[in-house]
Structure formats: structure tokens, C-alpha cells
Design a protein around this motif. Structure first.
Motif, PDB file in Angstrom:
ATOM      1  N   LYS A  37       0.887  -1.123   0.085  1.00  0.00           N
ATOM      2  CA  LYS A  37       0.020   0.153  -0.129  1.00  0.00           C
ATOM      3  C   LYS A  37       0.764   1.400   0.082  1.00  0.00           C
ATOM      4  CE  LYS A  37      -4.200  -1.907   2.120  1.00  0.00           C
ATOM      5  NZ  LYS A  37      -4.998  -1.870   3.391  1.00  0.00           N
ATOM      6  N   GLU A  46       1.345   4.003  -2.930  1.00  0.00           N
ATOM      7  CA  GLU A  46       1.270   5.577  -2.847  1.00  0.00           C
ATOM      8  C   GLU A  46       2.268   6.338  -3.452  1.00  0.00           C
ATOM      9  OE1 GLU A  46       0.915   8.724   1.034  1.00  0.00           O
ATOM     10  OE2 GLU A  46       0.734   6.549   1.214  1.00  0.00           O
ATOM     11  N   GLN A  47       3.608   5.812  -3.297  1.00  0.00           N
ATOM     12  CA  GLN A  47       4.457   6.491  -3.691  1.00  0.00           C
ATOM     13  C   GLN A  47       4.608   6.579  -5.289  1.00  0.00           C
ATOM     14  OE1 GLN A  47       6.845   8.247  -2.195  1.00  0.00           O
ATOM     15  NE2 GLN A  47       5.364   8.170  -0.295  1.00  0.00           N
ATOM     16  N   SER A  83       1.980   6.070  -7.338  1.00  0.00           N
ATOM     17  CA  SER A  83       1.032   7.044  -7.633  1.00  0.00           C
ATOM     18  C   SER A  83       1.377   8.517  -7.754  1.00  0.00           C
ATOM     19  CB  SER A  83      -0.210   7.044  -6.894  1.00  0.00           C
ATOM     20  OG  SER A  83      -0.702   5.577  -6.858  1.00  0.00           O
TER      21      SER A  83
END
Length: 251
Positions: free
Chosen positions: A121, A125-126, A128
Motif C-alpha cells: 500500500k 502510494e509513492q 501513484s
């Protein structure tokens, strides 16, 4: 040894140029400090590229003594500690680097680090965040990374979309081609699966996964010679692999 000597000489020449460029001592001018910092960082990166992480630490430490907020120095140290399996220190320096402001390259590297740690997760996030930089030269790699992370998060539909975006940017991304072929095979979309698989084969050496997929596709299209050839390669190259055991169970 030759490369190391060149790196040291390069650093010495930069520092010497800084000293001789004016009457002020090298570290008392902003330009001199920046040049010295960057020279230390490049020396550290040179050692990292050689795989000598121990010797990379000192010049990177010296760079941070000149500029404690250098994102590049923190990012390089993060890579050093990542390779040395010092995960807490690697995470610390990645965070310090990103605290200096958005940096797509560092976000992608940090995402890869988190992926290695099983923090999917956090990695997603990184990735994205990194994908938002439309001018990033390695954006196709970012989307490929997003696809791999989506697979780990059991979101195959999203993974397919990210791999497709990766290939739209760079049709020669080998891993994206293979992963799409595998996903299409699982969906029983055999014609596009074979098309992506064949594109992968043109670009990359075989892995155990690609050999198993290739022989499965050969069976679907009743190419017995191809299936037999790939089965022999799988046995010869990867006899202890899970893929070879799967192949045996399917015989």
C-alpha cells in the motif's frame, strides 16, 4: 581500482577548481559549497554503482555536512542502506530526501524500497505520486511498478490497466509484456496473450515463468514441437523451480 582512482581524481579536481576560483576559501561561498557537495555526492554514487557501499558512506556524509538538507545525498544514502539491508536507516533517509520537496525519481525509488519490504500500500502510494509527473523520463517504469504492486494487492483489473499504460509509453517494457500475457492467459484471451508473449520473447531471455507460459500457450495452439522444446528448456534451466513442478503436474 582504475574507476575508483578516476572518481577520486574527479573530486580532487572539482575541489581544487573551487579553491582556485577566487580568493575566498572554497566552503565560504555558496557556489563553492554547492560544487563541493555535488562532487561528494557524485563520488558516493560512483562507489554505489561499483557495488562498494562501504566507501560510498564517507563522501555522502561529507556532502550532508556541507548541506544537511540535500535530497540527493539523503537519497543516495538511502540506497546504500537499502543494499546493506539496513531497512530503518534506508527508510529514514528516503523520508529525509522527500521532505525537501517532490522528486519523482526518489518517489519511484522509495516505492521500490517499500515494495521490497512488502509494504504494498505504501509502495503504491509513492508510485501513484510519481506517476503524476507527465514529463518524467521513466514514467513507463512507474506504471509498470504500479501494475506489479496492484498484482500484490490482488487487483488484477487495475494491474492490467497500469501495464497497458506502461506499454503505451514504452512498448518495449519487458516485464509489462510478460505480466499482461499472463493475465490474458488466465482470462483465456489466448490470441492477445500469445501476441504479448511473443513480443516479450523478442526482447528478453526466458525466465521460469515465461517458459511455463510459453509451453501452455503452445499447447493451446497445438504446437507440440514448441511445447516440447520449452518444456526441455524449463527442465534444463530451472529444474528446482515451482514452475517446473507445475509443468510436471500438468503432464
Amino acid at each position: 581500482m582504475i574507476v575508483r582512482t578516476v572518481l577520486v581524481l574527479a573530486l580532487s579536481s572539482v575541489l581544487t577548481a573551487c579553491v582556485s576560483s577566487g580568493s575566498k576559501p572554497v566552503l565560504r561561498t555558496e557556489e563553492g559549497r554547492n560544487q563541493a557537495r555535488d562532487a561528494y555526492i557524485q563520488l558516493g554514487i560512483g562507489y554505489i554503482q561499483q557495488g562498494i557501499t562501504e566507501q560510498a558512506k564517507m563522501p555522502l556524509k561529507q556532502a550532508l555536512e556541507i548541506d544537511a538538507n540535500s535530497a540527493d545525498a539523503h537519497a543516495a544514502l538511502a540506497l546504500v542502506f537499502q543494499r546493506e539491508l539496513e531497512t530503518e536507516l534506508a527508510d529514514h533517509h528516503y523520508r529525509k530526501a522527500l521532505a525537501q520537496g517532490k522528486n519523482t525519481r526518489i518517489q519511484n525509488n522509495y516505492g521500490s524500497f517499500l515494495y521490497e519490504q512488502g509494504n504494498y500500500k505504501g509502495a503504491f502510494e509513492q508510485f501513484s505520486l510519481a506517476s503524476q509527473d507527465t514529463m518524467y523520463a521513466e514514467r513507463s517504469r512507474v506504471f509498470e511498478n504500479m501494475g506489479l504492486t496492484a498484482l500484490r494487492l490482488n487487483d488484477n483489473d487495475s494491474a492490467m490497466q497500469y501495464f497497458e499504460r506502461s506499454l503505451r509509453l514504452n512498448p518495449q517494457r519487458e516485464r509489462a509484456l510478460l505480466e499482461i500475457a499472463l493475465l490474458l492467459y488466465e482470462r483465456q484471451d489466448f490470441v492477445p496473450a500469445r501476441r504479448n508473449y511473443e513480443a516479450f520473447v523478442q526482447l528478453s531471455d526466458h525466465s521460469a515463468r515465461s517458459l511455463l507460459l510459453g509451453l501452455r500457450l503452445a499447447r493451446v495452439f497445438e504446437d507440440r514441437n514448441q511445447a516440447a522444446s520449452l518444456g526441455l528448456q524449463l527442465k534444463r534451466l530451472y529444474p528446482a523451480s515451482a514452475e517446473y513442478k507445475q509443468y510436471q503436474s500438468e503432464q
